[in-house]
Motif scaffolding. Structure first.
Motif, short mmCIF file in Angstrom:
data_model
loop_
_atom_site.label_atom_id
_atom_site.label_comp_id
_atom_site.label_asym_id
_atom_site.label_seq_id
_atom_site.Cartn_x
_atom_site.Cartn_y
_atom_site.Cartn_z
N MET A 42 0.84 -1.19 0.00
CA MET A 42 0.00 0.00 0.00
C MET A 42 0.88 1.25 0.00
SD MET A 42 -3.07 0.69 2.65
CE MET A 42 -3.91 2.27 2.76
N GLN A 43 0.70 2.11 -0.99
CA GLN A 43 1.58 3.27 -1.16
C GLN A 43 1.05 4.50 -0.44
OE1 GLN A 43 4.78 3.31 -2.81
NE2 GLN A 43 4.26 1.26 -2.15
N SER A 44 1.15 4.49 0.87
CA SER A 44 0.74 5.64 1.66
C SER A 44 1.58 5.71 2.91
CB SER A 44 -0.74 5.53 2.03
OG SER A 44 -1.08 6.51 3.00
N GLU A 45 1.87 6.94 3.36
CA GLU A 45 2.62 7.13 4.61
C GLU A 45 1.74 6.91 5.83
OE1 GLU A 45 4.42 8.68 1.26
OE2 GLU A 45 2.53 9.41 2.06
N LEU A 46 0.44 6.67 5.61
CA LEU A 46 -0.51 6.47 6.71
C LEU A 46 -1.10 5.06 6.70
CD1 LEU A 46 -2.57 9.79 6.31
CD2 LEU A 46 -0.46 9.46 7.58
N SER A 47 -0.54 4.16 5.89
CA SER A 47 -1.18 2.88 5.62
C SER A 47 -1.49 2.05 6.86
CB SER A 47 -0.31 2.05 4.66
OG SER A 47 0.93 1.72 5.26
N ALA A 48 -0.60 2.06 7.86
CA ALA A 48 -0.77 1.15 9.00
C ALA A 48 -1.89 1.56 9.94
CB ALA A 48 0.54 1.04 9.78
N ASN A 49 -2.54 2.71 9.71
CA ASN A 49 -3.70 3.08 10.53
C ASN A 49 -4.87 2.12 10.33
OD1 ASN A 49 -3.06 5.71 12.00
ND2 ASN A 49 -2.45 6.22 9.92
N VAL A 50 -4.86 1.38 9.22
CA VAL A 50 -5.94 0.40 9.00
C VAL A 50 -5.89 -0.70 10.06
CG1 VAL A 50 -6.09 0.87 6.52
CG2 VAL A 50 -4.61 -0.99 7.33
N ILE A 51 -4.71 -0.91 10.66
CA ILE A 51 -4.57 -1.92 11.72
C ILE A 51 -5.38 -1.51 12.94
CG2 ILE A 51 -2.92 -3.00 13.31
CD1 ILE A 51 -0.81 -2.56 11.02
N ASP A 52 -5.29 -0.24 13.31
CA ASP A 52 -6.06 0.26 14.45
C ASP A 52 -7.55 0.27 14.14
OD1 ASP A 52 -3.68 0.77 15.79
OD2 ASP A 52 -3.55 2.82 15.04
N LEU A 53 -7.90 0.50 12.88
CA LEU A 53 -9.31 0.58 12.51
C LEU A 53 -9.98 -0.78 12.45
CD1 LEU A 53 -9.15 3.27 9.67
CD2 LEU A 53 -10.33 3.51 11.84
N CYS A 54 -9.24 -1.81 12.11
CA CYS A 54 -9.82 -3.14 11.92
C CYS A 54 -10.40 -3.65 13.25
CB CYS A 54 -8.76 -4.12 11.40
SG CYS A 54 -9.46 -5.74 11.00
N PRO A 55 -11.72 -3.93 13.31
CA PRO A 55 -12.33 -4.34 14.57
C PRO A 55 -12.12 -5.81 14.90
CG PRO A 55 -14.01 -4.22 12.88
CD PRO A 55 -12.71 -3.81 12.22
N VAL A 56 -11.54 -6.54 13.97
CA VAL A 56 -11.23 -7.97 14.21
C VAL A 56 -9.74 -8.19 13.94
CG1 VAL A 56 -13.57 -8.71 13.69
CG2 VAL A 56 -11.93 -8.54 11.84
N GLY A 57 -9.30 -9.40 13.80
CA GLY A 57 -7.88 -9.68 13.59
C GLY A 57 -7.50 -9.89 12.14
N ALA A 58 -8.30 -9.33 11.21
CA ALA A 58 -8.01 -9.53 9.79
C ALA A 58 -6.76 -8.77 9.36
CB ALA A 58 -9.20 -9.09 8.95
N LEU A 59 -6.57 -7.55 9.89
CA LEU A 59 -5.39 -6.75 9.59
C LEU A 59 -4.66 -6.48 10.90
CD1 LEU A 59 -6.99 -4.12 7.16
CD2 LEU A 59 -5.87 -6.27 6.55
N THR A 60 -3.47 -7.02 11.04
CA THR A 60 -2.68 -6.80 12.25
C THR A 60 -1.28 -6.33 11.87
OG1 THR A 60 -2.09 -9.16 12.31
CG2 THR A 60 -3.94 -8.46 13.69
N SER A 61 -0.50 -5.98 12.86
CA SER A 61 0.82 -5.43 12.63
C SER A 61 1.83 -6.55 12.35
CB SER A 61 1.26 -4.62 13.86
OG SER A 61 2.59 -4.22 13.74
N LYS A 62 2.46 -6.50 11.18
CA LYS A 62 3.42 -7.55 10.81
C LYS A 62 4.68 -7.50 11.66
CE LYS A 62 3.45 -8.97 6.46
NZ LYS A 62 3.71 -9.03 5.00
N PRO A 63 5.30 -6.33 11.89
CA PRO A 63 6.51 -6.32 12.73
C PRO A 63 6.24 -6.70 14.19
CG PRO A 63 6.39 -4.33 11.39
CD PRO A 63 5.07 -5.01 11.27
#
Length: 684
Positions: free
Chosen positions: A184-205
């Protein structure tokens, strides 16, 4: 104000609110998954069902506008049955991953299934399976868990401005994806992790690093840029495991940039943990006593005017003030913090801060960018500009081409000649600027480092004052600083007026006039080392340490308390979340050691006294976390020279702007992906 009845209680609400928002005003909790106050309404999950009088079935409260005289019930048997039914459907395909899911303990689905769900399922069909998607080095996907709330899709499109996430397929075949499965080409991309209400998108590092209840949480501020985003630092055994955003609607709302969030793994890499002395062209471990003794001998053998000091981009105000006091003891005035010789007029505070304020961007009706790329220089400020553009469609113009900023703008010039025409009212844009009521002029460091930097700033200031665009209620003159320490150091008068005195710091540096150069966490100063004896005091073995003769290890921003002043002039406190590594010390303690060895026992500093003095020195100071007081507008009669020059917006190596991000493995991966995309001609 209109009134609505909720659970038998009549309350007033603002026109335009939804039923869900009116329920929040009445302190009634409504469960939800897809609704988010910063995003558009989708009405996907149906978890927010409530009963409305005269309606045969429950209504989705997030999508229903509240109107005068409505009678809403949120705690009836009908509502309870409806919520249980919705929850049963949501869990029909959800895997039983809770023990191994990184969202465990912070999962909305987990919490709401406990309060609103049932203890068994009637579904006997096989659960569907969705293969993992690739979204780059930051976002880990487990799309079988996805409940199709589309928060991530709406965030990418509306806030980040990169419509790269969307849904394909219909019904149970629907999948959320990045279409081409690229980063994802955005400097804000990882905010989707906080928005996801389930565990579909989590922090890889952060995957499998720790559970949320094991972490110590410290509220702090970010120093990766000058915005001063509010953050929470989570530590495990004094190791920083993750950084999350903290809500502050005046600065970063509830978002942070990827660099803010993921540079934290660089806090433990390439760290300086003991003093080093260069012997026979190699660094050898030393002791504090030996290093300080050698340093004191060197200082005493050199004339004060031959000693120079440079302060880095992430130094807090207490450490900077102690460094200034140290140089006063040495009787040297050769202090500098600028990495390039940019023009600064430090006579009054409004000359070097973002006067309109970040939140004030939303009140503007025209924006002019002058030699700046806010997307890379201040990602959260750029997000606020985009938000204003999306909501109000305000016209945005630029002098110099910054590239893709995620919103529409028009380049109206690329040279100082174009600026001269605007200020002389010889340009069509001049009339647009004069007819606007709350314009914002944002001047970047790329413009200020030109030979015409003084002309650009001073003439824009005069133009705005003379046309009443700087007044008691509005100030459209804004400087976009790039470093976290810049505004605070200007307030501490680190930069002195050099008129009529010795040549500037940069002239002395480039002409080899310094015999001793003291770098305080300074890694971005570009110069050719000649015969200077260099002391580097910092946390990482970065560019400054490579050329040093003595290395003194110090603490990072998460390992000490300190004040930082953001680009608006707002002073915020960065709090200690962990301890310095090895034998590293806080900077002011190191200066105390040197001063003591120089024989000035009475000049020792304490942290409390440093902070107290800072709050007295800082001009226009109001309160911590508050904007500075407005000062009376005055016109400076400063003569500035005009040069006909091209205005190039200097390209930042976004993921490598400081010593911490350069030490981060995650930032290196992001940078590599961006470079590959650039080579292929697909970079934003």
């Amino acid at each position: 104000m209109p009134k609505i009845t909720i659970n038998g209680k009549e309350i007033e609400f603002e026109k335009g609110m939804t039923v869900l928002q009116a329920c929040e005003v009445a302190d009634v909790e409504i469960p939800r998954f897809c609704y988010h106050e910063k995003l558009s309404i989708a009405g996907n999950c149906r978890m927010c069902l409530v009963e409305m009088e005269k309606s045969p079935k429950p209504i989705a409260s997030c999508a229903m506008p509240a109107t005068e005289g409505m009678n809403i019930k949120t705690n009836t048997a009908l509502v309870e049955r409806a919520r249980k039914g919705v929850m049963e459907f949501l869990l029909a395909n959800h895997p039983l991953d809770c023990p191994v899911c990184d969202q465990g303990g912070e999962c909305d689905l987990q919490d709401q299934s406990l309060y609103y769900g049932v203890d068994k399922s009637r579904f006997i069909e096989n659960k569907r399976e969705v293969k993992e998607k690739y979204m780059g080095p930051l976002i880990k996907t487990q799309m079988t868990r996805c409940i199709h709330c589309t928060r991530c899709v709406r965030f990418a499109t509306e806030v980040a401005g990169v419509p790269e996430i969307g849904a394909i397929g219909r019904g149970e075949n629907m999948e959320i994806t990045t279409y081409l499965e690229k980063s994802m080409q955005s400097e804000l991309s990882a905010n989707v992790i906080d928005l996801c209400p389930v565990g579909a998108l989590t922090s890889k590092p952060y995957a499998f690093e720790a559970r949320p209840w094991e972490l110590k949480k410290t509220e702090s501020v970010d120093v990766m840029d000058a915005v001063g985003s509010n953050i929470r630092v989570d530590t495990y055994n004094w190791e920083v495991k993750r950084i999350l955003p903290r809500m502050n609607n005046e600065i970063n709302e509830e978002w942070i940039s990827d660099k803010t969030r993921y540079s934290c793994d660089g806090l433990l890499k390439q760290r300086l943990d003991v003093p080093y002395i260069k012997k026979n062209k190699t660094f050898q471990k030393s002791t504090w006593d030996e290093a300080i003794s050698l340093l004191v001998d060197k200082i005493q053998s050199i004339q004060p005017h031959e000693i120079g000091g440079h302060i880095g981009d992430m130094v807090n105000m207490e450490n900077a003030l102690s460094f200034k006091k140290f140089f006063e003891i040495l009787k040297s005035e050769n202090l500098e913090f600028r990495e390039k010789n940019i023009y600064v007029n430090s006579d009054e505070k409004m000359n070097y801060i973002f006067n309109s304020s970040i939140a004030g961007i939303e009140n503007s009706d025209l924006i002019l960018l002058v030699g700046t790329n806010p997307r890379h220089e201040a990602s959260m400020l750029n997000a606020r500009i985009r938000k204003t553009f999306v909501q109000k469609k305000i016209p945005i113009f630029s002098i110099g081409n910054p590239g893709d900023l995620t919103y529409e703008y028009r380049v109206i010039g690329n040279s100082t000649d174009d600026i001269k025409k605007i200020l002389g009212k010889e340009n069509d844009f001049s009339q647009k600027l004069l007819s606007s009521k709350k314009p914002i002029i944002i001047i970047g460091e790329s413009a200020l480092e030109l030979k015409s930097g003084g002309y650009i700033f001073e003439e824009f200031k005069k133009f705005l004052i003379n046309n009443n665009l700087i007044n008691e209620s509005w100030n459209g003159l804004n400087i976009l600083a790039q470093n976290a320490s810049t505004v605070g150091l200007l307030d501490l008068k680190i930069l002195k007026d050099q008129k009529g005195k010795d040549p500037f710091f940069f002239d002395k540096l480039n002409n080899g006039k310094f015999k001793l150069l003291y770098l305080l966490s300074s890694d971005n100063l570009e110069f050719q080392k000649k015969n200077e004896f260099i002391i580097y005091q910092g946390s990482h073995g970065d560019r400054g340490a490579e050329i040093a003769d003595i290395i003194l290890p110090s603490a990072t921003y998460t390992e000490q308390n300190g004040l930082y002043e953001n680009l608006e002039g707002r002073i915020q406190e960065c709090k200690k979340a962990s301890y310095p590594i090895g034998e590293a010390l806080e900077d002011w303690k190191i200066f105390n050691l040197i001063v003591k060895n120089l024989g000035y026992q009475d000049k020792l500093c304490t942290f409390e006294n440093l902070r107290k003095e800072i709050l007295q020195i800082v001009p226009n100071f109001s309160e911590l976390n508050e904007l500075p007081k407005r000062s009376k507008v005055k016109i400076d009669n400063i003569e500035s020279n005009f040069f006909s020059e091209k205005i190039f917006v200097r390209e930042l190596d976004y993921y490598y702007t400081n010593s911490i991000s350069r030490s981060s493995k995650t930032m290196s991966e992001c940078r590599k992906i961006r470079q590959n995309l650039k080579k292929n001609g697909t970079n934003n």
